[in-house]
Design a protein around this motif. Sequence first.
Motif, PDB file in Angstrom:
ATOM      1  N   ALA A 200       0.834  -1.206   0.000  1.00 52.46           N
ATOM      2  CA  ALA A 200       0.000   0.000   0.000  1.00 52.46           C
ATOM      3  C   ALA A 200       0.870   1.258   0.000  1.00 52.46           C
ATOM      4  O   ALA A 200       0.559   2.234  -0.700  1.00 52.46           O
ATOM      5  CB  ALA A 200      -0.920  -0.009   1.220  1.00 52.46           C
ATOM      6  N   MET A 203       2.273   1.755  -3.387  1.00 52.75           N
ATOM      7  CA  MET A 203       1.229   2.191  -4.313  1.00 52.75           C
ATOM      8  C   MET A 203       0.994   3.695  -4.190  1.00 52.75           C
ATOM      9  O   MET A 203       0.814   4.391  -5.206  1.00 52.75           O
ATOM     10  CB  MET A 203      -0.064   1.425  -4.021  1.00 52.75           C
ATOM     11  N   ILE A 204       1.001   4.219  -2.980  1.00 52.91           N
ATOM     12  CA  ILE A 204       0.828   5.662  -2.804  1.00 52.91           C
ATOM     13  C   ILE A 204       2.004   6.407  -3.421  1.00 52.91           C
ATOM     14  O   ILE A 204       1.827   7.394  -4.143  1.00 52.91           O
ATOM     15  CB  ILE A 204       0.706   6.000  -1.304  1.00 52.91           C
ATOM     16  N   THR A 207       1.821   6.189  -7.368  1.00 52.52           N
ATOM     17  CA  THR A 207       0.641   6.700  -8.090  1.00 52.52           C
ATOM     18  C   THR A 207       0.144   8.059  -7.605  1.00 52.52           C
ATOM     19  O   THR A 207      -0.698   8.668  -8.255  1.00 52.52           O
ATOM     20  CB  THR A 207      -0.527   5.709  -7.968  1.00 52.52           C
ATOM     21  N   MET A 209      -1.794   8.540  -5.149  1.00 56.96           N
ATOM     22  CA  MET A 209      -3.139   8.431  -4.585  1.00 56.96           C
ATOM     23  C   MET A 209      -3.106   8.838  -3.116  1.00 56.96           C
ATOM     24  O   MET A 209      -2.066   8.769  -2.458  1.00 56.96           O
ATOM     25  CB  MET A 209      -3.649   6.988  -4.714  1.00 56.96           C
ATOM     26  N   GLU A 213      -8.324   7.409  -0.797  1.00 54.54           N
ATOM     27  CA  GLU A 213      -8.680   6.789  -2.080  1.00 54.54           C
ATOM     28  C   GLU A 213      -8.277   5.321  -2.097  1.00 54.54           C
ATOM     29  O   GLU A 213      -9.026   4.464  -2.572  1.00 54.54           O
ATOM     30  CB  GLU A 213      -8.000   7.545  -3.223  1.00 54.54           C
ATOM     31  N   LEU A 214      -7.094   5.049  -1.562  1.00 49.56           N
ATOM     32  CA  LEU A 214      -6.612   3.668  -1.533  1.00 49.56           C
ATOM     33  C   LEU A 214      -7.484   2.816  -0.617  1.00 49.56           C
ATOM     34  O   LEU A 214      -7.779   1.655  -0.931  1.00 49.56           O
ATOM     35  CB  LEU A 214      -5.157   3.651  -1.046  1.00 49.56           C
ATOM     36  N   GLU A 215      -7.913   3.404   0.488  1.00 48.73           N
ATOM     37  CA  GLU A 215      -8.751   2.673   1.452  1.00 48.73           C
ATOM     38  C   GLU A 215     -10.066   2.219   0.822  1.00 48.73           C
ATOM     39  O   GLU A 215     -10.562   1.132   1.109  1.00 48.73           O
ATOM     40  CB  GLU A 215      -9.036   3.573   2.660  1.00 48.73           C
ATOM     41  N   LEU A 217     -10.715   1.637  -2.362  1.00 45.41           N
ATOM     42  CA  LEU A 217     -10.555   0.919  -3.628  1.00 45.41           C
ATOM     43  C   LEU A 217     -11.055  -0.526  -3.502  1.00 45.41           C
ATOM     44  O   LEU A 217     -10.695  -1.244  -2.573  1.00 45.41           O
ATOM     45  CB  LEU A 217      -9.077   0.928  -4.035  1.00 45.41           C
ATOM     46  N   PHE A 273      -7.070  -3.079  -0.427  1.00 46.08           N
ATOM     47  CA  PHE A 273      -6.158  -2.940   0.706  1.00 46.08           C
ATOM     48  C   PHE A 273      -6.980  -2.922   2.009  1.00 46.08           C
ATOM     49  O   PHE A 273      -7.136  -1.863   2.637  1.00 46.08           O
ATOM     50  CB  PHE A 273      -5.320  -1.662   0.575  1.00 46.08           C
TER      51      PHE A 273
END
Length: 358
Positions: A200, A203-204, A207, A209, A213-215, A217, A273
């Motif tokens: 995670a 990924m941040i 990207t 994000m 937003e990741l939470e 997804l 995630f």
Amino acid sequence: MGDQTMSARIRTRQVGDGTKRYIVLYRRGGRYFPTESLGTFRRLRDAQQRRDLVSGWLAQGINPKAALAELQKPPATIRTFGEWGELSRASRVDLDERTMKNVNSHLLRLNETFAGTDPFDHTPDDWQQWVAANTDLKPSSLKRYLATGKLVLDYAGVDPNPARDPRVKLPPIRRTEPTPPDANQFLAILEHAPRARRLALVMIEQTAMTVGELEQLEWQDVDIAESRFRLRRSTVKAQIRSRARWVQVPNWLMDELVAACPPDDRTPIRRVFPGFTPDVAKAVIARACKAAGIPHFHPHDLRHRRISLWHGQGVPARELAARAGHAKASMSLDTYSHVMPLDEAPEVRLAECLVGTP
């Protein structure tokens, strides 16, 4: 002449048990006006007091029955600031769970001073004294606490709102420019973070994000073939600068994501995630920074790092804003672009961190 036609008097009546009753009668005009009653009393003194009261109303041209009804109304219920705060909070159906948690914290602090007070009695000086007594809060936090107080008074209908008075001054907010981590610092964070959270974090960083937003997804938002995520409007933070968009993911990172979740587990509404919340992300990075002996960083610093790298690599302003989800290019350039080393963490090192020692 008018005073002679309006009169109030007492009539005595004897009842069956031999006791007397005293009836207050009055007429609001001449003989064409009906005689009306405004109370029956056991004691003459009480009847005399009522008669004198009626006479005064008649002299002022006031309808005695209406005036007495007004006097006999139960006193209006006075709600305290604490009660208005609860009502205001209950009405905020527009807030998400995290924001509501912040509002609860604000109200707890505000109620230490104002809980039992009548908000309609508040003055600008009361609120300035509250500001002065709470300077242990950061100026930016103090501003948010005061904003909650303003909304409670607005909800109560206090006008003018003393908390909005221009005489209520806040300490200046001195903003320091964020310093995103460089490549070595980011690798150090990954090495000291739990392995379950590293993907995670990468990924941040790759990207730009946000954690929110990741939470949100879900696997239905993952386009594996095109190596991208779909951020729907319902999952994008409700701010003017945010917009629904596609987020491109590096191919090697999408491969890592797919390998980390078996196909049978990729149900459409399953979170990509799970359990990676803003609070969890903040705690993971804080502990990793401490263990690595590097400056403290925030999850949002990873977003700052990626946007700064893109800007330094020559990505046009309009495309930069589109990648970041900003409505205006100036937002990306003014807020998220920093002078920093343009050092990308090698993909090989990032991949090693993802499968390294827990």
